[in-house]
Design an enzyme around this catalytic site. Structure first.
Site, PDB file in Angstrom:
ATOM      1  N   ARG A   1       0.819  -1.211   0.000  1.00  0.00           N
ATOM      2  CA  ARG A   1       0.000   0.000   0.000  1.00  0.00           C
ATOM      3  C   ARG A   1       0.853   1.261   0.000  1.00  0.00           C
ATOM      4  O   ARG A   1       0.471   2.286   0.580  1.00  0.00           O
ATOM      5  CB  ARG A   1      -0.954   0.038   1.204  1.00  0.00           C
ATOM      6  CG  ARG A   1      -2.018  -1.050   1.188  1.00  0.00           C
ATOM      7  CD  ARG A   1      -3.105  -0.756   2.225  1.00  0.00           C
ATOM      8  NE  ARG A   1      -3.953  -1.918   2.414  1.00  0.00           N
ATOM      9  CZ  ARG A   1      -4.347  -2.373   3.591  1.00  0.00           C
ATOM     10  NH1 ARG A   1      -3.959  -1.788   4.713  1.00  0.00           N
ATOM     11  NH2 ARG A   1      -5.139  -3.429   3.678  1.00  0.00           N
TER      12      ARG A   1
ATOM     13  N   ARG B   1      -3.432   6.383   1.132  1.00  0.00           N
ATOM     14  CA  ARG B   1      -4.026   7.540   1.812  1.00  0.00           C
ATOM     15  C   ARG B   1      -3.100   8.257   2.789  1.00  0.00           C
ATOM     16  O   ARG B   1      -3.429   9.340   3.255  1.00  0.00           O
ATOM     17  CB  ARG B   1      -5.291   7.093   2.547  1.00  0.00           C
ATOM     18  CG  ARG B   1      -6.449   6.767   1.620  1.00  0.00           C
ATOM     19  CD  ARG B   1      -7.660   6.323   2.392  1.00  0.00           C
ATOM     20  NE  ARG B   1      -7.463   5.019   3.002  1.00  0.00           N
ATOM     21  CZ  ARG B   1      -8.250   4.491   3.936  1.00  0.00           C
ATOM     22  NH1 ARG B   1      -9.279   5.167   4.389  1.00  0.00           N
ATOM     23  NH2 ARG B   1      -8.016   3.284   4.418  1.00  0.00           N
TER      24      ARG B   1
ATOM     25  N   ARG C   1      -7.017  11.274  -5.762  1.00  0.00           N
ATOM     26  CA  ARG C   1      -8.275  10.548  -5.577  1.00  0.00           C
ATOM     27  C   ARG C   1      -9.457  11.507  -5.637  1.00  0.00           C
ATOM     28  O   ARG C   1     -10.506  11.169  -6.191  1.00  0.00           O
ATOM     29  CB  ARG C   1      -8.257   9.799  -4.242  1.00  0.00           C
ATOM     30  CG  ARG C   1      -9.587   9.114  -3.951  1.00  0.00           C
ATOM     31  CD  ARG C   1      -9.514   8.167  -2.786  1.00  0.00           C
ATOM     32  NE  ARG C   1     -10.832   7.735  -2.371  1.00  0.00           N
ATOM     33  CZ  ARG C   1     -11.080   6.753  -1.536  1.00  0.00           C
ATOM     34  NH1 ARG C   1     -10.073   6.063  -1.025  1.00  0.00           N
ATOM     35  NH2 ARG C   1     -12.301   6.421  -1.205  1.00  0.00           N
TER      36      ARG C   1
ATOM     37  N   ASP D   1      -6.977  -2.862  -7.045  1.00  0.00           N
ATOM     38  CA  ASP D   1      -7.603  -3.472  -5.870  1.00  0.00           C
ATOM     39  C   ASP D   1      -7.736  -4.963  -6.116  1.00  0.00           C
ATOM     40  O   ASP D   1      -7.925  -5.395  -7.256  1.00  0.00           O
ATOM     41  CB  ASP D   1      -8.983  -2.857  -5.617  1.00  0.00           C
ATOM     42  CG  ASP D   1      -9.531  -3.255  -4.256  1.00  0.00           C
ATOM     43  OD1 ASP D   1     -10.247  -4.274  -4.186  1.00  0.00           O
ATOM     44  OD2 ASP D   1      -9.233  -2.581  -3.267  1.00  0.00           O
TER      45      ASP D   1
ATOM     46  N   TYR E   1     -14.909 -12.471   0.253  1.00  0.00           N
ATOM     47  CA  TYR E   1     -15.598 -11.207  -0.019  1.00  0.00           C
ATOM     48  C   TYR E   1     -16.855 -11.439  -0.855  1.00  0.00           C
ATOM     49  O   TYR E   1     -17.885 -10.803  -0.642  1.00  0.00           O
ATOM     50  CB  TYR E   1     -14.665 -10.239  -0.748  1.00  0.00           C
ATOM     51  CG  TYR E   1     -13.625  -9.595   0.123  1.00  0.00           C
ATOM     52  CD1 TYR E   1     -13.941  -8.516   0.943  1.00  0.00           C
ATOM     53  CD2 TYR E   1     -12.315 -10.065   0.133  1.00  0.00           C
ATOM     54  CE1 TYR E   1     -12.980  -7.914   1.744  1.00  0.00           C
ATOM     55  CE2 TYR E   1     -11.342  -9.472   0.932  1.00  0.00           C
ATOM     56  CZ  TYR E   1     -11.680  -8.401   1.739  1.00  0.00           C
ATOM     57  OH  TYR E   1     -10.733  -7.815   2.535  1.00  0.00           O
TER      58      TYR E   1
END
Length: 356
Positions: free
Chosen positions: A27, A31, A40, A77, A154
């Site tokens: 990652r 963020r 973003r 992702d 998921y």
């Protein structure tokens, strides 16, 4: 394709000599970087960013402008494959990923087909091509996918889960149905990663984020066996050099020997596994990637440097170590602390390598 100027990461994965231990962060485009948040916001939302090859390239390269990292990883992702299968991926603020059409019946699973990445996930393949062009040989590019088991959880749960109640019920009550789902996912992952390699990915990583939630026998049957099949089905060489594969099972420290026998080139370790013991257990069979606790990056620069030095000392001299965090860097981390970490790896690791 342009020749690589820095191939430490690929050399270490193949257990070849390097001058310093290579380092990247899971990652690393994310963020915690203010420039990522700005990009973003231009994209509108997370999926808008993922599906725009130019913006995905922009955020992939952002951490390389800040830090002397030894690899770039494709910005995307792990849930793009289920989304391509029509499950309707979206992201709820503060809640993580969700699916509008989770798998609830046998008919839902029987309707799934192996994806054609060049068609359904062309935006990812275009992003790989764009990133490789813009990297211009600076560092290698890592492609990736989720593992079949992780993707299945998921898809069945409809999003994140603490106990995987629906997934494990299917696993134990309808194992044939679970195998049917995992098979179509494994074949999709093979197609997806091979398309990334053809577009320019120079190494690939499979994120088995939830493999550690399984019992001993269930992990081997429902997670590792499918990752082994994927490794066997991947393109082995591109542009005249091997394309190494890393398997990362979070919580997978008890299965290191079995993972090393899968045919992979490197094993990702989380912070719960002692890297010195891991090296003893796998010997020269595979490289090891990891494994600093991301929470250390909340500590002082001095404490971060101490932890880097300790992990390097635990691994010891010789090749086959890629330094990384034991999981992804979190949004609250100061970019300056991340820089301390990366610089410390290069500074402290030179003494562990023979001069090349």
């Amino acid at each position: 394709m342009t020749a690589l100027k820095n191939d430490r990461f690929l050399r270490a994965l193949m257990r070849q000599p390097v001058d310093v231990t290579p380092v990247w962060m899971m990652r690393q485009a994310g963020r915690y970087l203010p420039e990522y948040r700005q990009t973003r916001s231009r994209a509108g939302d997370f999926m808008g960013l993922c599906t725009n090859p130019e913006l995905a390239c922009e955020v992939t390269l952002q951490p390389l402008e800040r830090y002397p990292l030894d690899a770039a990883i494709l910005f995307s992702d792990i849930l793009t494959i289920p989304d391509a299968m029509g499950l309707g991926l979206y992201f709820e603020e503060g809640e993580g990923p969700r699916f509008r059409k989770p798998l609830r019946t046998e008919a839902d699973i029987s309707a799934l087909e192996v994806i054609d990445p060049k068609h359904e996930l062309s935006y990812v393949i275009d992003a790989v091509t764009t990133i490789r062009r813009e990297l211009n040989g600076r560092v290698p590019l890592i492609g990736f996918s989720g593992s079949p088991w992780t993707l299945a959880t998921y898809m069945i749960e409809g999003g994140s889960s603490r106990d995987f109640a629906r997934s494990k019920t299917m696993l134990y009550e309808q194992p044939e149905l679970m195998h049917q789902l995992l098979d179509v996912l494994a074949r999709s992952v093979i197609a997806y990663l091979n398309a990334q390699i053809a577009a320019g990915a120079q190494a690939v990583q499979i994120f088995d984020t939830w493999g550690g939630s399984l019992s001993h026998g269930a992990y081997r049957e429902f997670s590792l066996s499918y990752m082994r099949n994927i490794v066997a089905g991947l393109t082995k060489e591109s542009e005249g050099r091997p394309v190494p594969v890393i398997l990362f099972t979070k919580g997978g420290g008890q299965w290191l020997e079995s993972i090393a026998d899968s045919g992979c080139d490197g094993i990702g370790l989380d912070w719960t596994t002692d890297i010195s013991l891991a090296r003893q257990r796998v010997g020269q069979k595979v490289a090891l990637q990891g494994n600093m606790d991301p929470a250390i990056l909340r500590a002082s620069p001095q404490r971060i440097r101490q932890e880097v030095a300790a992990i390097l000392r635990q691994y010891g001299e010789g090749e086959g170590h890629i330094f990384n965090l034991g999981h992804g860097i979190t949004p609250d981390i100061s970019p300056e602390k991340a820089g301390v970490f990366v610089d410390a790896v290069h500074e402290y690791s030179a003494t562990y390598h023979r001069k090349t």
